[in-house]
Design a protein around this motif. Structure first.
Motif, PDB file in Angstrom:
ATOM      1  N   SER A   1       1.317   4.935   0.860  1.00  0.00           N
ATOM      2  CA  SER A   1       0.817   6.033   1.860  1.00  0.00           C
ATOM      3  C   SER A   1       1.428   7.206   2.092  1.00  0.00           C
ATOM      4  CB  SER A   1       0.332   5.170   3.012  1.00  0.00           C
ATOM      5  OG  SER A   1       1.484   4.570   3.557  1.00  0.00           O
TER       6      SER A   1
ATOM      7  N   SER B   1       2.698  -2.912   2.907  1.00  0.00           N
ATOM      8  CA  SER B   1       1.693  -3.860   3.060  1.00  0.00           C
ATOM      9  C   SER B   1       1.312  -4.214   1.659  1.00  0.00           C
ATOM     10  CB  SER B   1       0.336  -2.883   3.773  1.00  0.00           C
ATOM     11  OG  SER B   1      -0.761  -3.691   3.545  1.00  0.00           O
ATOM     12  N   ASN B   2       0.698  -5.646   1.713  1.00  0.00           N
ATOM     13  CA  ASN B   2      -0.098  -6.022   0.436  1.00  0.00           C
ATOM     14  C   ASN B   2      -1.126  -5.402   0.056  1.00  0.00           C
ATOM     15  OD1 ASN B   2       2.183  -7.810  -0.052  1.00  0.00           O
ATOM     16  ND2 ASN B   2       1.230  -9.457   1.582  1.00  0.00           N
ATOM     17  N   LYS B   3      -1.889  -4.782   0.862  1.00  0.00           N
ATOM     18  CA  LYS B   3      -3.190  -4.135   0.778  1.00  0.00           C
ATOM     19  C   LYS B   3      -2.763  -2.977  -0.217  1.00  0.00           C
ATOM     20  CE  LYS B   3      -6.893  -1.313   2.985  1.00  0.00           C
ATOM     21  NZ  LYS B   3      -7.292  -1.092   4.322  1.00  0.00           N
ATOM     22  N   SER B   4      -3.814  -3.199  -1.154  1.00  0.00           N
ATOM     23  CA  SER B   4      -3.702  -2.069  -2.312  1.00  0.00           C
ATOM     24  C   SER B   4      -4.691  -0.756  -1.917  1.00  0.00           C
ATOM     25  CB  SER B   4      -4.241  -2.512  -3.602  1.00  0.00           C
ATOM     26  OG  SER B   4      -4.431  -1.593  -4.678  1.00  0.00           O
ATOM     27  N   ASN B   5      -4.169   0.418  -2.235  1.00  0.00           N
ATOM     28  CA  ASN B   5      -5.051   1.439  -2.094  1.00  0.00           C
ATOM     29  C   ASN B   5      -4.950   2.429  -3.417  1.00  0.00           C
ATOM     30  OD1 ASN B   5      -2.383   2.698  -1.934  1.00  0.00           O
ATOM     31  ND2 ASN B   5      -2.752   4.071  -0.093  1.00  0.00           N
ATOM     32  N   GLU B   6      -4.839   1.762  -4.443  1.00  0.00           N
ATOM     33  CA  GLU B   6      -4.591   2.296  -5.830  1.00  0.00           C
ATOM     34  C   GLU B   6      -5.753   3.378  -6.221  1.00  0.00           C
ATOM     35  OE1 GLU B   6      -1.628   2.779  -7.585  1.00  0.00           O
ATOM     36  OE2 GLU B   6      -0.817   1.671  -5.629  1.00  0.00           O
TER      37      GLU B   6
ATOM     38  N   MET C   1       0.753  -1.082   0.000  1.00  0.00           N
ATOM     39  CA  MET C   1      -0.066   0.046   0.119  1.00  0.00           C
ATOM     40  C   MET C   1       0.838   1.202  -0.028  1.00  0.00           C
ATOM     41  SD  MET C   1      -3.176   1.155   2.640  1.00  0.00           S
ATOM     42  CE  MET C   1      -2.014   1.457   4.194  1.00  0.00           C
TER      43      MET C   1
ATOM     44  N   ASP D   1      -5.483   7.454   5.126  1.00  0.00           N
ATOM     45  CA  ASP D   1      -5.230   6.682   4.233  1.00  0.00           C
ATOM     46  C   ASP D   1      -3.944   7.116   3.414  1.00  0.00           C
ATOM     47  OD1 ASP D   1      -7.782   5.111   3.514  1.00  0.00           O
ATOM     48  OD2 ASP D   1      -8.418   7.190   3.473  1.00  0.00           O
TER      49      ASP D   1
END
Length: 338
Positions: free
Chosen positions: A3, A296-301, A1, A275
């Motif tokens: 950020s 993080s592997n979480k995406s916030n694209e 992610m 975010d």
């Protein structure tokens, strides 16, 4: 992610800056007056930032008008938002000027490939040393009205909006850049007054992002808003139903200092619900964030994409754009009148 929104130190990129712009945590860059010499140089700097980032990223700036306008030479001189109503003949005239000022601001930045100005200020004009004429008014209804028109102008040019400084910074005197402001008023006072412009614009689906304040509202929570799950999760997201991006105010400000070092502040703000994190004016500290924060592997694209300018809305060159020429004429007439 991704950020982290960083800054750069001059009007060209250093070798180190070229390297860390491509870091997997970097989501954007915020520009300051020190990054500007002239229009040609600014466009080249933005182009180089995008080139070396090697990924989609947000480029932003604080360019509200009045004393908070980072670029001058080659840009229209924008009125302070607080002057629009005070120096107008009616609220209707001020609303037209708010839309015109926002469109000129947004179109001139987008023409330089800059995505957004972190605006509008939704704070009430109260006792704050740092807000003052940056606010549209001391009246919550007037702030909501004028800010709504301002956002209309931004969106007409293709620029996302950022309401700040949630839930309101205008009723504390201290400047969170250099102190930790504490607002001791009741939650009812804050909810029924300062927070109302945010509530109105969220209900109208006009805010793409919200920037929380570095203020402690002692009757609500012991943490500054930008580090508070109470404010960001319970109030902003659950009570007000906000689903857009939450962008921290600069974590180098004194109002964030009690949380710990820059890495600790970043982790705390992300855990609370931010975010994106603004980390400005301390390059060494910013690098400690990039070195110490786990990717993080979480995406916030999708969040990043939501804050990019929609360049398809703006007809260039501006000199042949009737919206820009008409809006600029309104601002010039207003400046001559006052």
């Amino acid at each position: 992610m991704r950020s982290i929104i960083l800054d750069v130190q001059g009007d060209t990129l250093s070798t180190e800056e070229k390297e860390y712009l491509a870091h997997p945590l970097v989501a954007g860059v915020i520009l300051f007056t020190r990054n500007f010499s002239n229009l040609v140089q600014l466009k080249e700097l933005v182009q180089q930032i995008r080139l070396h980032a090697k990924q989609q990223l947000i480029i932003g700036v604080d360019h509200e008008g009045g004393r908070v306008q980072r670029f001058r030479d080659g840009f229209t001189e924008l009125p302070a938002c607080g002057d629009l109503l005070v120096k107008s003949e009616s609220i209707e005239q001020a609303m037209l000027l708010a839309k015109a000022s926002a469109f000129v601001m947004a179109s001139e930045l987008i023409a330089c490939d800059i995505d957004l100005s972190f605006a509008p200020v939704l704070d009430l004009n109260g006792i704050s040393d740092v807000i003052k004429e940056r606010s549209f008014s001391s009246d919550k209804l007037e702030v909501a009205q004028l800010a709504s028109c301002y956002i209309d102008g931004m969106r007409l040019a293709g620029m996302p909006s950022t309401g700040k400084h949630f839930p309101g910074h205008g009723s504390v005197k201290a400047d969170s850049h250099i102190a930790l402001p504490v607002d001791n008023r009741s939650s009812e006072d804050i909810f029924n007054n300062d927070m109302q412009p945010f509530k109105t614009l969220i209900n109208n689906n006009q805010l793409d992002a919200v920037m929380p304040s570095h203020v402690v509202y002692s009757q609500c929570d012991e943490l500054p808003c930008g580090f508070s799950e109470f404010w960001l999760q319970k109030i902003l997201k659950q009570t007000l139903g906000f689903t857009g991006a939450i962008i921290s105010d600069d974590i180098s400000m004194h109002g964030a200092s009690f949380v710990g070092n820059h890495l600790s502040r970043t982790k705390a703000a992300l855990d609370a619900g931010c975010d994106l994190i603004l980390a400005c004016n301390d390059p060494a500290a910013a690098l400690t964030i990039l070195d110490g924060l786990q990717v993080s592997n979480k995406s916030n694209e999708s969040i990043i994409t939501s804050l990019l300018a929609d360049k398809s809305k703006l007809s260039l060159p501006l000199s042949k754009n009737s919206n820009w020429t008409d809006s600029k004429r309104l601002l010039l007439e207003f400046a001559e009148r006052v």
